[in-house]
Design an enzyme around this catalytic site. Structure first.
Site, PDB file in Angstrom:
ATOM      1  N   TRP A 306     -23.696  -2.350  59.551  1.00  0.00           N
ATOM      2  CA  TRP A 306     -24.265  -3.686  59.312  1.00  0.00           C
ATOM      3  C   TRP A 306     -23.227  -4.778  59.518  1.00  0.00           C
ATOM      4  O   TRP A 306     -23.553  -5.949  59.659  1.00  0.00           O
ATOM      5  CB  TRP A 306     -24.894  -3.765  57.914  1.00  0.00           C
ATOM      6  N   GLU A 446     -21.160   0.312  47.287  1.00  0.00           N
ATOM      7  CA  GLU A 446     -21.353   1.752  47.558  1.00  0.00           C
ATOM      8  C   GLU A 446     -20.937   2.655  46.405  1.00  0.00           C
ATOM      9  O   GLU A 446     -21.161   3.856  46.455  1.00  0.00           O
ATOM     10  CB  GLU A 446     -20.576   2.138  48.822  1.00  0.00           C
ATOM     11  N   LYS A 545     -17.786  -2.082  44.070  1.00  0.00           N
ATOM     12  CA  LYS A 545     -16.850  -2.006  45.188  1.00  0.00           C
ATOM     13  C   LYS A 545     -16.729  -3.346  45.912  1.00  0.00           C
ATOM     14  O   LYS A 545     -15.654  -3.780  46.291  1.00  0.00           O
ATOM     15  CB  LYS A 545     -17.323  -0.934  46.172  1.00  0.00           C
TER      16      LYS A 545
HETATM   17  O1  IFM Z   1     -20.164  -1.350  56.301  1.00  0.00           O
HETATM   18  C1  IFM Z   1     -19.054  -1.139  55.502  1.00  0.00           C
HETATM   19  C2  IFM Z   1     -19.520  -0.895  54.092  1.00  0.00           C
HETATM   20  O2  IFM Z   1     -20.206  -2.010  53.575  1.00  0.00           O
HETATM   21  C3  IFM Z   1     -18.339  -0.578  53.202  1.00  0.00           C
HETATM   22  N1  IFM Z   1     -17.624   0.551  53.706  1.00  0.00           N
HETATM   23  C4  IFM Z   1     -17.134   0.364  55.065  1.00  0.00           C
HETATM   24  C5  IFM Z   1     -18.265   0.017  56.013  1.00  0.00           C
HETATM   25  C6  IFM Z   1     -17.700  -0.250  57.420  1.00  0.00           C
HETATM   26  O3  IFM Z   1     -16.922  -1.407  57.426  1.00  0.00           O
END
Ligand code: IFM
Length: 694
Positions: A306, A446, A545
């Site tokens: 995203w 996350e 996070k």
């Molecule tokens: O898309 C992100 C996510 O929101 C958090 N972890 C890393 C991904 C890639 O940048």
């Protein structure tokens, strides 16, 4: 214009500098490593959108052989920063022209190089390498194509064929997926040297005379899938003519994208550095979209998240709209993959892959992180549950249309995509107690997996369906589910502000342990332990996070009041670990809006300078996640325009609510809005003027 320059050598900086000094042209990336480096130093020529899978390992973007390998030796010394201490060492990156250079001085020898990836030619890279000796010296120079490639989840080549002649090396590699990568390189050596060749490498003997300049030129070109019989040459003339046209092509990208900031040199540099990292990613020619780590390597499998739609698309929509359109065309092209994923999980419509590769099929594994203590993979649910992405894509479609006015994207597949996304959310939701609930999801935060009614997801789903409805009515196409959609949005449960104006991140979030980031950190058994999933230290707590509710407020910024923004910012700020580089820019946008300028500015700078820092997380639960952070660069641009400058589009024109801070006395930038380009100047007293530029 601007250069990033670093003096001195420290082996701890090798991986960071690989990212910091990265070159790219929207399709290829060449890491900012030195010519004497090998795969151990993460030398990488990464190809966007060209993937391979080895056995059951993660499918990832391919790295090509390194055409720029050089190692200079005398009888008793190797002139490599890894082996011999230099008197001085400097690397620099010319941001205006996307040219990397290095100069290293040893007691007897001075080595310099310059390289670039042609912006205006397909898959072509060039290098100039110079040697000057401070006394007459017999040198042996190893130069050529290093086929011992750095790979995270390889080996990706089942065969590597090399044909080498006096000046040319041709590589033909076949991948596990039976794709062909061909690479042709031409090496031109200074007069009076003799050489032999073996395995793609030339061993050149040079009787160097004191203070004479010996120059080598290299041109390399890649061909994906179709073998070419084109001949490649290199010479001083070719190098300089390619350099000239490359510089013209790359520097012209700046004309529409530059932001001039006066009064604060750091802000100016960091912003331009972010813009550089965006410009090396955008190329309207390629419809493979931009991976989360850009062109810096194979981290995150070279997959599209995203990040591209939410964090990169605004910059490109305002400056190079054809590139932004390319992002959407990629999602349209991969709609069949999203439809297949929905079917696989028992849903209707389009369920976009959390980590999307060329065909749109899901690349995200069920075990996305590794426990650093047990070394066992940890079950994560990103691919099954981070469903907000499908809504984010439709949000981006609408942003693109609002900024560019380009409605043709709807007829070119955009409306069908919105239709399928609407079907997906309706089939995912559960009807309970008179309302639709979106249960068992992961929001942007996350750390809290498998939660119900995530505010971000529910609001974005509603928005996406409303966008679909608006265009289905307008175009009278794909309109058979309109009444179902109307019922759905009218009955979708939305976490709305409570009496204190707070939006609960998800059902039950307010009941979680109210603690601090420090306290949660102190519970870690090892420093790089993963904080998320049900066993993670953050899970039972309010520690998140990354911006979640705040991202919602930043994206749908016109739907929420000042008071709601202020209260939620104050509430969520202390709980946010900013464990993702996507977080700071969202807080920055809202921070500017609620007059917490100091913090907002700091977060803008944090986003803009992330790839300048050598203090970064390189591992998440044991998995290497290093690389550049395009979403942070794009987020910095968003913080500037939507935060500090308070940009809105009203009646197809830009309207600003600026708030220049930290000694910034002047800003100017160009924005393309609805097929017009505005040249906007903002002054110290926050007044501004603009002219329609073209
Ligand atoms: O898309 C992100 C996510 O929101 C958090 N972890 C890393 C991904 C890639 O940048």
């Amino acid at each position: 214009m601007l250069k990033l320059v670093k003096q001195g050598f420290n082996k701890n900086d090798i991986v960071f500098y690989g990212n910091m000094f990265l070159l790219g042209n929207g399709h290829l990336g060449y890491r900012g490593t030195l010519e004497e480096y090998k795969k151990e130093q993460l030398v990488g020529l990464n190809i966007i959108g060209f993937y391979d899978q080895y056995k059951t390992k993660w499918r990832e973007s391919l790295n090509a052989p390194n055409p720029f390998y050089v190692c200079v030796k005398s009888k008793n010394k190797t002139f490599s920063v890894l082996e011999t201490e230099a008197l001085s060492h400097k690397v620099s990156l010319d941001l205006k022209n996307a040219i990397f250079s290095r100069k290293t001085e040893y007691e007897e020898v001075i080595l310099s190089s310059e390289r670039f990836i042609c912006q205006d030619k397909d898959n072509t890279l060039c290098m100039k390498y110079e040697i000057v000796c401070k006394k007459n010296l017999e040198l042996t120079i190893e130069m050529g194509l290093d086929t011992d490639i750095y790979e995270i989840n390889g080996p990706h080549y089942t065969s590597k064929k090399l044909v080498q002649t006096a000046k040319n090396v041709e590589f033909i590699g076949k991948t596990n997926e039976n794709k062909i990568l061909q690479m042709k390189c031409c090496y031109s050596f200074p007069k009076y040297c003799t050489y032999t060749n073996k395995d793609g490498i030339y061993t050149v003997c040079l009787q160097a005379e004191k203070y004479k300049v010996y120059t080598f030129y290299v041109v390399a070109r890649l061909y994906e899938n179709d073998l070419s019989d084109e001949g490649i040459s290199s010479s001083k003339q070719i190098y300089f003519s390619y350099k000239k046209s490359h510089c013209q092509a790359f520097s012209s990208l700046w004309e529409d994208a530059d932001v001039v900031i006066q009064g604060n040199k750091k802000a100016q540099f960091n912003l331009r550095y972010s813009i550089y990292h965006l410009l090396i990613l955008g190329n309207a020619k390629y419809k493979t979209s931009i991976p989360a780590r850009g062109v810096s390597g194979q981290t995150y499998k070279g997959a599209i998240f995203w990040d591209t739609e939410i964090f990169l698309l605004p910059f490109f929509s305002y400056t190079h709209p054809a590139v932004a359109r390319g992002f959407l065309e990629y999602r349209i092209k991969t709609l069949p993959g999203a439809i297949a994923k929905a079917k696989e999980f028992g849903y209707e419509g389009a369920f976009y892959a959390w980590e999307s590769q060329d065909s749109g099929l899901e690349a995200c594994s069920k075990y996305n992180v590794t426990d650093p203590i047990t070394k066992e993979p940890i079950r994560t649910y990103f691919n099954e549950k981070q469903i907000h992405l499908s809504a984010d894509i439709i949000y981006a479609l609408e942003e693109y249309i609002k900024i560019t006015g380009d409605l043709t994207i709807l007829e070119d597949g955009g409306l069908e995509m919105a239709y399928e996304v609407a079907k997906f959310f309706m089939s995912y939701a559960t009807f309970q107690n008179g309302a639709y609930h979106i249960l068992d999801v992961i929001g942007p935060d996350e750390y809290h997996e498998r939660i119900d009614d995530n505010a971000f997801t529910n609001h974005m789903a509603k928005y996406a369906i409303e966008i679909y409805m608006k265009y289905a009515k307008q175009f009278q196409k794909y309109d058979d589910i309109l009444s179902q959609c109307m019922d759905f949005v009218n009955h979708l449960y939305l976490p709305i502000p409570n009496e204190q104006n707070l939006i609960e991140q998800f059902d039950g979030y307010f009941k979680l342990e109210d603690t601090t980031i420090e306290a949660v950190k102190s519970r870690l058994k090892v420093p790089n332990e993963y904080w998320g999933t049900k066993n993670g230290v953050a899970y039972p707590t309010r520690i998140i996070k990354q911006a979640d509710v705040i991202t919602l407020l930043a994206l749908l910024r016109n739907q929420f009041s000042y008071e709601i923004k202020k209260k939620n910012y104050q509430f969520y700020y202390p709980y946010t670990e900013h464990g993702s580089s996507l977080s700071a820019s969202m807080y920055s946008i809202i921070g500017f809006q609620i007059h917490r300028q100091k913090e907002a500015y700091q977060m803008l700078m944090k986003s803009a300078s992330i790839d300048l820092s050598t203090d970064q997380k390189l591992f998440a639960g044991g998995i290497y996640i290093g690389g550049t952070h395009p979403a942070s660069s794009g987020g910095a641009y968003m913080s500037l325009i939507y935060g500090m400058l308070g940009l809105e589009i009203i009646d197809d024109k830009p309207v600003l609510h600026p708030c220049l801070v930290e000694n910034i006395s002047f800003i100017s930038l160009k924005l393309k809005i609805k097929r017009k380009q505005y040249y906007i100047k903002i002054y110290k007293d926050n007044s501004y003027d603009m002219e329609v530029f073209k």
